[in-house]
Design a protein around this motif. Structure first.
Motif, PDB file in Angstrom:
ATOM      1  N   GLY A 187      77.732  33.340  15.992  1.00 14.56           N
ATOM      2  CA  GLY A 187      77.764  31.408  15.742  1.00 14.56           C
ATOM      3  C   GLY A 187      77.136  31.216  17.377  1.00 14.56           C
ATOM      4  N   THR A 188      76.602  31.586  17.856  1.00 11.15           N
ATOM      5  CA  THR A 188      75.916  30.544  19.211  1.00 11.15           C
ATOM      6  C   THR A 188      74.614  29.324  18.706  1.00 11.15           C
ATOM      7  N   PHE A 189      73.522  30.074  18.266  1.00  9.54           N
ATOM      8  CA  PHE A 189      72.595  29.816  17.479  1.00  9.54           C
ATOM      9  C   PHE A 189      72.516  29.574  16.026  1.00  9.54           C
ATOM     10  N   GLU A 190      73.634  29.820  15.605  1.00 10.30           N
ATOM     11  CA  GLU A 190      73.003  28.805  13.913  1.00 10.30           C
ATOM     12  C   GLU A 190      73.053  27.860  13.667  1.00 10.30           C
ATOM     13  N   ASP A 210      71.719  42.293  14.130  1.00  9.88           N
ATOM     14  CA  ASP A 210      71.924  41.842  13.064  1.00  9.88           C
ATOM     15  C   ASP A 210      71.214  39.858  13.317  1.00  9.88           C
ATOM     16  N   PHE A 211      69.959  40.345  13.217  1.00  9.73           N
ATOM     17  CA  PHE A 211      69.483  39.125  13.467  1.00  9.73           C
ATOM     18  C   PHE A 211      69.990  37.802  12.168  1.00  9.73           C
ATOM     19  N   LYS A 212      70.136  36.463  12.239  1.00 16.97           N
ATOM     20  CA  LYS A 212      70.459  35.757  11.697  1.00 16.97           C
ATOM     21  C   LYS A 212      69.750  34.545  11.905  1.00 16.97           C
ATOM     22  N   SER A 225      66.855  45.686  27.406  1.00 20.58           N
ATOM     23  CA  SER A 225      67.638  46.365  27.600  1.00 20.58           C
ATOM     24  C   SER A 225      67.524  47.607  26.241  1.00 20.58           C
ATOM     25  N   VAL A 226      66.817  46.731  25.121  1.00 23.70           N
ATOM     26  CA  VAL A 226      66.846  46.370  23.606  1.00 23.70           C
ATOM     27  C   VAL A 226      66.395  48.141  23.181  1.00 23.70           C
ATOM     28  N   GLU A 227      67.512  48.683  22.962  1.00 23.83           N
ATOM     29  CA  GLU A 227      67.330  49.970  22.154  1.00 23.83           C
ATOM     30  C   GLU A 227      66.959  49.746  20.560  1.00 23.83           C
ATOM     31  N   PHE A 228      67.532  48.279  19.823  1.00 20.08           N
ATOM     32  CA  PHE A 228      66.833  48.979  18.581  1.00 20.08           C
ATOM     33  C   PHE A 228      67.352  47.651  17.699  1.00 20.08           C
ATOM     34  N   PHE A 229      66.200  46.572  17.008  1.00 19.57           N
ATOM     35  CA  PHE A 229      66.316  45.432  16.769  1.00 19.57           C
ATOM     36  C   PHE A 229      66.198  45.471  15.006  1.00 19.57           C
ATOM     37  N   VAL A 230      67.498  45.201  14.446  1.00 12.53           N
ATOM     38  CA  VAL A 230      67.684  45.645  13.114  1.00 12.53           C
ATOM     39  C   VAL A 230      68.574  43.576  12.206  1.00 12.53           C
ATOM     40  N   THR A 231      67.727  43.426  11.224  1.00 12.14           N
ATOM     41  CA  THR A 231      68.743  42.766  10.155  1.00 12.14           C
ATOM     42  C   THR A 231      68.149  43.481   8.575  1.00 12.14           C
ATOM     43  N   HIS A 232      70.005  42.682   8.534  1.00 16.20           N
ATOM     44  CA  HIS A 232      70.452  42.984   6.612  1.00 16.20           C
ATOM     45  C   HIS A 232      69.713  42.205   5.905  1.00 16.20           C
ATOM     46  N   GLU A 233      69.589  43.732   5.256  1.00 15.30           N
ATOM     47  CA  GLU A 233      68.186  43.024   4.401  1.00 15.30           C
ATOM     48  C   GLU A 233      68.983  41.460   3.190  1.00 15.30           C
ATOM     49  N   ASN A 234      68.043  40.802   2.819  1.00 14.31           N
ATOM     50  CA  ASN A 234      69.104  39.837   2.081  1.00 14.31           C
ATOM     51  C   ASN A 234      67.628  38.845   1.767  1.00 14.31           C
ATOM     52  N   ASP A 235      67.677  37.656   0.563  1.00 12.56           N
ATOM     53  CA  ASP A 235      66.581  36.974   0.295  1.00 12.56           C
ATOM     54  C   ASP A 235      66.551  35.630   0.581  1.00 12.56           C
ATOM     55  N   TYR A 238      63.266  33.555   5.967  1.00 15.60           N
ATOM     56  CA  TYR A 238      63.275  33.349   7.578  1.00 15.60           C
ATOM     57  C   TYR A 238      61.661  33.120   8.226  1.00 15.60           C
ATOM     58  N   SER A 239      61.913  32.135   8.926  1.00 14.44           N
ATOM     59  CA  SER A 239      60.976  31.263   9.753  1.00 14.44           C
ATOM     60  C   SER A 239      60.170  32.017  11.227  1.00 14.44           C
ATOM     61  N   LEU A 240      60.189  33.163  11.159  1.00 10.19           N
ATOM     62  CA  LEU A 240      59.980  34.114  11.966  1.00 10.19           C
ATOM     63  C   LEU A 240      58.852  34.239  12.092  1.00 10.19           C
TER      64      LEU A 240
END
Length: 655
Positions: A187-190, A210-212, A225-235, A238-240
């Protein structure tokens, strides 16, 4: 008429005077710079109507009330500021941009932050390099409802809380680089609905589970030191558009949002490819995803399903650990135009892909949009012809610093009249398969032989063959591309000989033959509209005047230093200067006379004085030759006469 004009003139003068006195728009000072003045306090005689004030790089420690009601921009960066009185900014009603970076705002955050709360119109705030802690930053961000841009680089933040931006939710750009952040609360940036650019580079982040942030267009997570980047699948869409994950510890490709606008993906300097095979990397990434999202659906390839939807235009995979090319994963990117795969660990690009049936037919993948491929510095010795076939739109191919050998034209080899003998077991690249290739870099590949028609059917515009020091270049090697080639680099290939040959290239504009052993220009250049020639560091003593006259029609610059030019045989230099051809390195160019070496520019200031002795010597030599010829002629005549007399006297004696 004059009587009526006088009052009008008085009125105009009066209005002009009033504008001047009241600081009318035409006389309003817009900016004032007091940077680097060794100031210890703010000057007292500042114009009240200033709009921009620069007080950076001074020694100001305390800031009291500023009476500048029209001020819009204030730069106090790089001072020693550690105290701001509570009412310091009360009279700055129009201030929108404030730079307080490189100060000591960590010393009195409670008092200093109160001063900033009065800036209700502030749009841009820079509080970088102040040693600020989590709590101190939260104080400085109170009542910043209009804030649009925030920069907090180089502080001491370790955690971002959900309340950090509660009173600055209009932010569009946030930069928090080079801190110690290892945790970001949910909830920091959302809540920041306008947020478009977020940079968290150079921190201690390890996982993005979980990138939101569906509103963010640019996300920079490099140098963590990021080892993985994962986003939950949804519909959710995203503007990325730009994702920078370079300089991390990624073992797997990122699983990005399914619905996105991603165009640029930076993954250089990670640990991708450490798992050796592409299948292992994809399998591990999917297992990780299932574990994080607690998904129980079996045998679902989430990574490929999501990558298939990415509208990616550019991806950088350089400086990783790939020993094989991830064919299947990258071929899913139907919009990919530029791929940087340089500085990996591949020795070959094999066609190791899975077949979906037992028919025995090899499945052919296609890189539909790929135009530029960088494979520099991989140690490549072999590229599968099937991979070359897959590059249906390739225009630029960089193979510098590998060990690739160009194949001879298959047409020529199959001809019964062919005299070319080639080992069929030799690994080579059949560049003739690349029917769209325009730019090819084969620099530093230790090429042994450049066969005839090596690039036949490729519409090459530029070709770099430099630094192949043992290359034997067949005289017909460039046949097939001589009508399209505009730039040719054949420097540092140990090219020598008095009559080097190049084919007639009617569109060639740039030629680099530097660092060879040439003493004459290659034949065939007369039909090329050359604009630039680099002939540095060869063995030239002079240049053909007629060739220079021909080339000067199109020539704009020529690099000539590092040769052994004869000063007194340099009419070609005069031609170049008369035609106003650029000689960028003429100040470093030397030529020799019978007496000593001089710089070409020195010689050109007074050519007659340097070559007078040379001309006189030539004249003396001519006279000497005439004298010698006359002497020999006279001597011969005397000998003939003497021999005849002697012969006659002998006959008389005998009689």
């Amino acid at each position: 008429m004059v009587r009526h004009m006088f009052p009008n003139l008085l009125l105009v003068w009066s209005l002009s005077y009033d504008l001047y006195i009241t600081g009318g728009r035409c006389y309003t000072p817009k900016q004032n710079s007091w940077n680097n003045r060794n100031l210890s306090s703010v000057p007292e005689d500042l114009n009240a109507r200033l709009r921009r004030l620069d007080l950076s790089n001074n020694f100001i420690r305390k800031l009291h009330t500023l009476a500048l009601p029209y001020l819009e921009q204030l730069d106090l960066s790089s001072n020693q500021l550690d105290f701001i009185s509570e009412g310091a900014f009360e009279n700055l009603a129009r201030l929108e941009h404030l730079n307080l970076s490189r100060n000591g705002l960590n010393i009195n955050p409670g008092i200093n932050s109160k001063a900033l709360q009065s800036l209700s119109r502030l749009k841009s705030l820079d509080i970088s390099m102040n040693g600020l802690s989590n709590d101190a930053v939260e104080l400085y961000l109170r009542n910043k409802l209009s804030l649009d841009q925030l920069k907090m680089t180089g502080n001491s933040l370790t955690r971002l809380s959900h309340s950090l931006f509660r009173e600055s939710n209009s932010l569009r750009t946030i930069t928090i680089d080079d801190n110690l952040i290892s945790e970001i609360a949910t909830g920091t940036f959302e809540p920041l609905s306008r947020l478009e650019m977020l940079s968290l580079a150079k921190n201690n982040l390890v996982h993005i589970c979980d990138f939101k942030l569906h509103q963010v267009k640019y996300l920079n997570l490099s140098w963590n030191s990021v080892e993985f980047f994962v986003t939950h699948e949804n519909d959710m869409l995203y503007s990325l558009e730009i994702l920078d994950l370079s300089y991390n510890k990624l073992l797997f490709f990122p699983i990005v949002p399914k619905m996105n606008h991603l165009r640029y993906l930076y993954l250089q300097n990670n640990m991708l490819g450490t798992l050796k095979s592409e299948a292992a990397m994809v399998s591990e990434a999917n297992s990780l995803y299932d574990e994080i999202v607690s998904e129980k659906v079996a045998m679902k390839n989430n990574l490929h399903a999501i990558w298939r939807l990415m509208p990616l235009f550019y991806i950088d995979l350089s400086y990783n650990h790939f020993t094989s090319f991830p064919l299947e994963t990258l071929s899913l990117l139907s919009s990919l135009e530029t791929l940087d795969f340089s500085y990996n660990c591949m020795q070959s690009i094999d066609w190791n892909i899975r077949n979906y049936n037992d028919s025995g037919h090899i499945r052919q993948l296609v890189f539909r949009s790929l135009k530029s491929l960088n494979l520099q510095s991989n140690g490549l010795v072999y590229i599968s012809p099937l991979f070359l076939n897959a590059l249906t739109q390739i225009e630029t191919l960089n193979l510098q610093d590998n060990s690739m050998q160009p194949c001879a034209s298959t047409d020529k080899l199959s001809s019964p009249h062919s005299t070319v003998k080639m080992n069929p077991n030799t690994s080579c690249a059949a560049f003739g398969k690349l029917r769209t290739l325009k730019h090819l870099n084969l620099r530093e590949n230790d090429i042994k032989t450049l066969w005839p028609n090596a690039f036949l059917r490729t519409p090459l515009v530029s070709l770099n063959l430099a630094k192949n020091q043992h290359m034997v270049m067949h005289e017909r090697a460039l046949e097939g591309v001589q009508t399209t080639l505009q730039s040719l680099m054949i420097s540092e290939i140990n090219m020598s000989g008095s009559h080097p040959s190049l084919p007639c290239m009617p569109v060639l504009t740039h030629l680099n033959i530097s660092n060879n052993h040439l003493n004459k220009m290659p034949s065939g250049l007369g039909c090329s509209p050359l604009k630039e020639i680099d002939m540095r560091n060869n063995a030239f003593m002079t240049l053909n005047n007629s060739l220079i006259h021909t080339l000067s029609v199109h020539l704009t610059s020529m690099f000539i230093s590092g040769n052994h030019f004869n000063c007194c045989d340099s009419g070609w230099v005069t031609v170049l200067r008369e035609m106003k051809i650029g000689l960028p390195d003429i100040n470093e160019t030397e030529c020799f006379t019978r007496v000593r070496n001089v710089t070409m520019t020195t010689y050109l200031t007074s050519p007659s004085s340097y070559c007078l002795f040379h001309k006189q010597a030539q004249e003396v030599h001519f006279v000497q030759m005439i004298v010698i010829v006359l002497f020999i002629t006279v001597l011969s005549a005397v000998l003939i006469v003497f021999s005849r007399k002697l012969c006659c006297s002998q006959r008389s004696f005998m009689v």
